[in-house]
Design an enzyme around this catalytic site. Structure first.
Site: not given
Ligand code: 2PG
Length: 343
Positions: A98, A147, A201, A271
């Site tokens: 996204h 998103r 995610e 994600h």
């Molecule tokens: O905050 C989150 O959900 C993820 C992606 O933005 O972060 P990270 O890069 O730490 O996996």
């Protein structure tokens, strides 16, 4: 590796048929154009490495329990994914993280919190759409989070074919029945969009909503890096990448591979971590290699699925990019058809 030598390496790889855009793998998961310091960089700089010889593998036979794809796309059954079909079919797979979300902008752990895109994220999604506007898309999968859905929809506004992406509502019999389309002709002009939480995610547990920098200041950089990037250590009460992979890859195998096997071109908008785990599967990365894999927001990545194998084709930099369409005859023909239709 300095940027120049990276670009030299890319030149070598491109001339060997491996297209890698530096935007795909970066140090900063959001948008900084730096290169990663380990893992891929080592791989892609080496001739005859796993990348330059086109990582590929045979996918497992599709499961029969494929159930999420409703009208207007029929569910491929086991009968339709026979070995001969597997050999003859060819399909494009586009993965896209996204665009920037409001919490990416604020540097907050987001996970399964349902945060929309920023204006920049909207622009990234539109830009991504331009880059893939000549690549066929028959079905779209997104997570259940806005998103990813916004990104898919905004990207499709740029597609030259101008089919209408329609969200499938399978959550109840009534939702299914109330969202039916009664014109065959209209159905052919639609692209079904399947949304599912398994592509979400990874759940960041008690880090959700915390500022990443403040968390590092409080618990130490190393601890936070371990929570964010180790393969099997979960953040407090959250999912590790391994746990996220377990559901995202299972979903990919059960629902998405059968579509590719039946020749459908698929786009997945998801994600950072759900896509990292799918890429780990597609590219056969080890749990060590995946640690260094970072995805930028809003950068589409193309794979060609052919003769039962996935071939990573990097990221189309522009709709007119000749290289992408030279990858397969079918893509070239599709683009030619669009040119004929719209000129
Ligand atoms: O905050 C989150 O959900 C993820 C992606 O933005 O972060 P990270 O890069 O730490 O996996």
């Amino acid at each position: 590796m300095a940027a120049t030598s990276f670009h030299q390496a890319i030149g070598t790889l491109q001339s060997h048929g491996c297209f890698i855009n530096s935007g795909c793998y970066q140090e900063n998961g959001n948008s900084s154009p730096q290169l990663i310091s380990k893992g891929f960089r080592v791989d892609i700089g080496r001739r005859g490495s796993s990348c330059s010889r086109e990582r590929s593998f045979v996918v497992s036979q599709a499961s029969t329990s494929q159930a999420s794809v409703m009208n207007p796309v029929s569910s491929p059954s086991k009968k339709t994914t026979t070995d001969s079909q597997k050999k003859s079919s060819e399909a494009a797979l586009i993965l896209i993280r996204h665009g920037e979300s409001l919490w990416n902008e604020k540097n907050l752990f987001t996970g399964c919190v349902d945060v929309p895109l920023t204006k920049k994220g909207v622009e990234e999604a539109i830009e991504a759409g331009k880059r893939i506007s000549n690549i066929p898309v028959d079905i779209i999968y997104t997570s259940a989070l806005i998103r990813a859905q916004m990104t898919a929809m905004l990207a499709m506004t740029q597609h030259r074919r101008k089919k209408v992406p329609i969200v499938m509502h399978n959550e109840s019999e009534q939702a299914k029945s109330w969202s039916q389309i009664f014109s065959k002709e209209t159905k052919t002009q639609c692209i079904p969009v399947i949304t599912d939480w398994q592509l979400n995610e990874r759940m960041y547990g008690e880090l959700q909503g915390l500022n990443k920098q403040e968390t590092a200041d409080r618990y130490g950089k190393e601890q936070v890096h371990e929570w964010r990037r180790s393969y099997d250590i979960p953040p407090p009460n959250g999912e590790s990448l391994a746990m996220c992979a377990e559901r995202a890859v299972a979903y990919f195998k059960e629902h998405i591979e059968p579509q590719l096997l039946s020749g459908k071109n698929v786009m997945i908008a998801a994600h950072g971590n759900s896509l990292r785990s799918i890429i780990m599967y597609l590219d056969k990365l080890t749990s060590q290699e995946v640690i260094s894999l970072e995805l930028s927001t809003g950068i589409p990545m193309l794979y060609i699925f052919k003769e039962g194998k996935f071939m990573r084709r990097g990221s189309p930099v522009a709709p007119t990019e000749a290289g992408v369409y030279a990858y397969t005859k079918r893509l070239a023909q599709y683009r030619q058809k669009l040119d004929d239709m719209f000129q």
